[in-house]
Design a protein around this motif. Structure first.
Motif, PDB file in Angstrom:
ATOM      1  N   SER A  57       7.783  23.083  -8.069  1.00 52.11           N
ATOM      2  CA  SER A  57       9.063  22.683  -7.485  1.00 52.11           C
ATOM      3  C   SER A  57       9.163  21.194  -7.156  1.00 52.11           C
ATOM      4  CB  SER A  57       9.345  23.504  -6.227  1.00 52.11           C
ATOM      5  OG  SER A  57       8.275  23.373  -5.307  1.00 52.11           O
ATOM      6  N   ASP A  58       8.159  20.651  -6.489  1.00 53.08           N
ATOM      7  CA  ASP A  58       8.218  19.242  -6.065  1.00 53.08           C
ATOM      8  C   ASP A  58       8.364  18.284  -7.239  1.00 53.08           C
ATOM      9  OD1 ASP A  58       8.337  19.111  -3.428  1.00 53.08           O
ATOM     10  OD2 ASP A  58       6.273  18.491  -3.058  1.00 53.08           O
ATOM     11  N   LEU A  59       7.372  18.302  -8.096  1.00 53.53           N
ATOM     12  CA  LEU A  59       7.357  17.377  -9.225  1.00 53.53           C
ATOM     13  C   LEU A  59       8.450  17.728 -10.235  1.00 53.53           C
ATOM     14  CD1 LEU A  59       5.946  14.957 -10.477  1.00 53.53           C
ATOM     15  CD2 LEU A  59       4.345  16.524 -11.586  1.00 53.53           C
ATOM     16  N   TYR A  60       8.668  19.000 -10.416  1.00 54.82           N
ATOM     17  CA  TYR A  60       9.694  19.472 -11.360  1.00 54.82           C
ATOM     18  C   TYR A  60      11.051  18.862 -11.032  1.00 54.82           C
ATOM     19  CZ  TYR A  60      12.914  22.868 -13.492  1.00 54.82           C
ATOM     20  OH  TYR A  60      13.924  23.467 -14.191  1.00 54.82           O
ATOM     21  N   GLU A  61      11.457  18.944  -9.771  1.00 52.86           N
ATOM     22  CA  GLU A  61      12.760  18.430  -9.378  1.00 52.86           C
ATOM     23  C   GLU A  61      12.832  16.911  -9.522  1.00 52.86           C
ATOM     24  OE1 GLU A  61      15.479  20.002  -8.788  1.00 52.86           O
ATOM     25  OE2 GLU A  61      14.580  21.991  -8.911  1.00 52.86           O
ATOM     26  N   LYS A  62      11.726  16.228  -9.177  1.00 55.97           N
ATOM     27  CA  LYS A  62      11.712  14.767  -9.287  1.00 55.97           C
ATOM     28  C   LYS A  62      11.877  14.326 -10.742  1.00 55.97           C
ATOM     29  CE  LYS A  62       8.798  13.828  -5.227  1.00 55.97           C
ATOM     30  NZ  LYS A  62       7.468  13.363  -4.766  1.00 55.97           N
ATOM     31  N   ILE A  63      11.115  14.952 -11.620  1.00 62.05           N
ATOM     32  CA  ILE A  63      11.185  14.582 -13.036  1.00 62.05           C
ATOM     33  C   ILE A  63      12.541  14.943 -13.622  1.00 62.05           C
ATOM     34  CG2 ILE A  63      10.232  15.063 -15.330  1.00 62.05           C
ATOM     35  CD1 ILE A  63       7.498  15.319 -14.080  1.00 62.05           C
ATOM     36  N   LYS A  64      13.048  16.103 -13.242  1.00 65.73           N
ATOM     37  CA  LYS A  64      14.323  16.558 -13.805  1.00 65.73           C
ATOM     38  C   LYS A  64      15.459  15.606 -13.471  1.00 65.73           C
ATOM     39  CE  LYS A  64      16.568  20.110 -12.134  1.00 65.73           C
ATOM     40  NZ  LYS A  64      17.042  21.485 -11.805  1.00 65.73           N
ATOM     41  N   GLU A  65      15.448  15.066 -12.256  1.00 61.49           N
ATOM     42  CA  GLU A  65      16.546  14.195 -11.819  1.00 61.49           C
ATOM     43  C   GLU A  65      16.337  12.734 -12.191  1.00 61.49           C
ATOM     44  OE1 GLU A  65      19.254  15.502 -10.751  1.00 61.49           O
ATOM     45  OE2 GLU A  65      18.336  17.489 -10.787  1.00 61.49           O
ATOM     46  N   ALA A  66      15.126  12.352 -12.590  1.00 58.46           N
ATOM     47  CA  ALA A  66      14.811  10.937 -12.844  1.00 58.46           C
ATOM     48  C   ALA A  66      15.344  10.468 -14.194  1.00 58.46           C
ATOM     49  CB  ALA A  66      13.297  10.740 -12.786  1.00 58.46           C
ATOM     50  N   ASP A  67      15.435   9.130 -14.323  1.00 59.66           N
ATOM     51  CA  ASP A  67      15.761   8.580 -15.639  1.00 59.66           C
ATOM     52  C   ASP A  67      14.486   8.533 -16.475  1.00 59.66           C
ATOM     53  OD1 ASP A  67      14.258   6.354 -14.809  1.00 59.66           O
ATOM     54  OD2 ASP A  67      16.022   5.202 -14.240  1.00 59.66           O
ATOM     55  N   GLU A  68      14.614   8.097 -17.710  1.00 60.27           N
ATOM     56  CA  GLU A  68      13.481   8.167 -18.644  1.00 60.27           C
ATOM     57  C   GLU A  68      12.282   7.349 -18.162  1.00 60.27           C
ATOM     58  OE1 GLU A  68      12.460   7.436 -23.392  1.00 60.27           O
ATOM     59  OE2 GLU A  68      14.502   7.159 -22.625  1.00 60.27           O
ATOM     60  N   GLN A  69      12.522   6.144 -17.679  1.00 58.83           N
ATOM     61  CA  GLN A  69      11.428   5.278 -17.231  1.00 58.83           C
ATOM     62  C   GLN A  69      10.680   5.892 -16.049  1.00 58.83           C
ATOM     63  OE1 GLN A  69      12.680   1.261 -16.411  1.00 58.83           O
ATOM     64  NE2 GLN A  69      10.637   0.588 -15.800  1.00 58.83           N
ATOM     65  N   GLU A  70      11.450   6.450 -15.097  1.00 55.77           N
ATOM     66  CA  GLU A  70      10.831   7.056 -13.915  1.00 55.77           C
ATOM     67  C   GLU A  70      10.055   8.322 -14.302  1.00 55.77           C
ATOM     68  OE1 GLU A  70       9.904   7.727  -9.786  1.00 55.77           O
ATOM     69  OE2 GLU A  70      10.250   6.018 -11.113  1.00 55.77           O
ATOM     70  N   ARG A  71      10.562   9.061 -15.264  1.00 59.06           N
ATOM     71  CA  ARG A  71       9.851  10.250 -15.723  1.00 59.06           C
ATOM     72  C   ARG A  71       8.475   9.893 -16.283  1.00 59.06           C
ATOM     73  NH1 ARG A  71      14.736  13.371 -18.993  1.00 59.06           N
ATOM     74  NH2 ARG A  71      15.701  14.350 -17.157  1.00 59.06           N
ATOM     75  N   VAL A  72       8.440   8.841 -17.074  1.00 59.24           N
ATOM     76  CA  VAL A  72       7.169   8.410 -17.664  1.00 59.24           C
ATOM     77  C   VAL A  72       6.198   8.006 -16.560  1.00 59.24           C
ATOM     78  CG1 VAL A  72       6.059   6.650 -19.093  1.00 59.24           C
ATOM     79  CG2 VAL A  72       8.202   7.704 -19.849  1.00 59.24           C
ATOM     80  N   ARG A  73       6.702   7.285 -15.553  1.00 57.81           N
ATOM     81  CA  ARG A  73       5.843   6.855 -14.458  1.00 57.81           C
ATOM     82  C   ARG A  73       5.269   8.058 -13.698  1.00 57.81           C
ATOM     83  NH1 ARG A  73       5.511   6.037  -9.202  1.00 57.81           N
ATOM     84  NH2 ARG A  73       7.526   7.062  -8.806  1.00 57.81           N
TER      85      ARG A  73
END
Length: 217
Positions: A191-207
């Motif tokens: 849940s924690d990481l899933y939601e962060k990655i889902k809502e992030a832009d591409e650059q933030e997802r990679v980070r």
């Protein structure tokens, strides 16, 4: 009230039909819809019908369909993996079902209960495919649920799914230990990481993904 519909012992599955021979008997609107979905799955589609309607004619003008311009005969089913009986004659459809072997999957358009499988309401976006069945209880409700889900999983979510697929490949390449790979893949959808990655832009997802990999070293 007598209960009708499909039995509860149904086995859900997604079929790989690429390069497989599938026969559609019929040339009308229903048959054309079946043929169109099979072409999307890259099946080898053969249509058996003395005549075809506007929809099937249009489909054949743009796709490689083997049209056998004749009435159905038992031998038309030879070597077919999947069979769709979709004529406008119920007796012919019934006969097609009788001609099929136990090793063939048969869908009879006007008699789902006599079919060995049925096609549930579904939608596809990118890598995402969702199918819904009410086991014949309410096909209209199945379609309604699909409409609701299709609006829920928008293009942003499809991009997110593509990113997860890339992460999976990278984890397979960068992490040798199978138990650790499984743990990382699990953490990606917690849940924690899933939601962060889902809502992030591409650059933030990679980070975020790289941070996850680095944290396991």
């Amino acid at each position: 009230m007598k209960q009708r519909g499909f039995p509860n012992m149904l086995y859900p599955a997604m079929l790989k039909l690429e390069g497989k021979r599938v026969v559609v008997i019929g040339g009308g609107k229903v048959a054309a819809r079946k043929a169109a979905s099979l072409l999307e799955a890259k099946a080898i589609v053969q249509v058996v019908s003395p005549e075809v309607g506007t929809e099937m004619t249009e489909l054949m003008a743009h796709h490689p369909i083997d049209w056998q311009q004749k009435s159905f005969q038992r031998e038309d089913l030879h070597s077919a993996i999947v069979v769709f009986a979709a004529t406008n004659d119920r007796k012919v459809n019934e006969y097609i079902g009788q001609c099929a072997s136990d090793q063939q999957l048969v869908n009879i358009a006007d008699d789902p209960e006599a079919s060995s499988f049925f096609v549930p309401a579904s939608f596809k976006k990118g890598k995402l495919a969702i199918a819904v069945s009410t086991s014949g209880g309410s096909p209209g409700l199945s379609k309604k649920i699909i409409q609701e889900l299709s609006s829920q999983y928008d293009d942003h979510f499809i991009d997110f799914l593509d990113f997860l697929a890339e992460c999976r490949e990278q984890i397979k390449d960068r992490v040798s230990d199978s138990a650790e790979r499984k743990q990382l893949l699990t953490e990606l959808i917690q849940s924690d990481l899933y939601e962060k990655i889902k809502e992030a832009d591409e650059q933030e997802r990679v980070r975020l993904f790289n941070n996850l990999i680095d944290s396991r070293r």
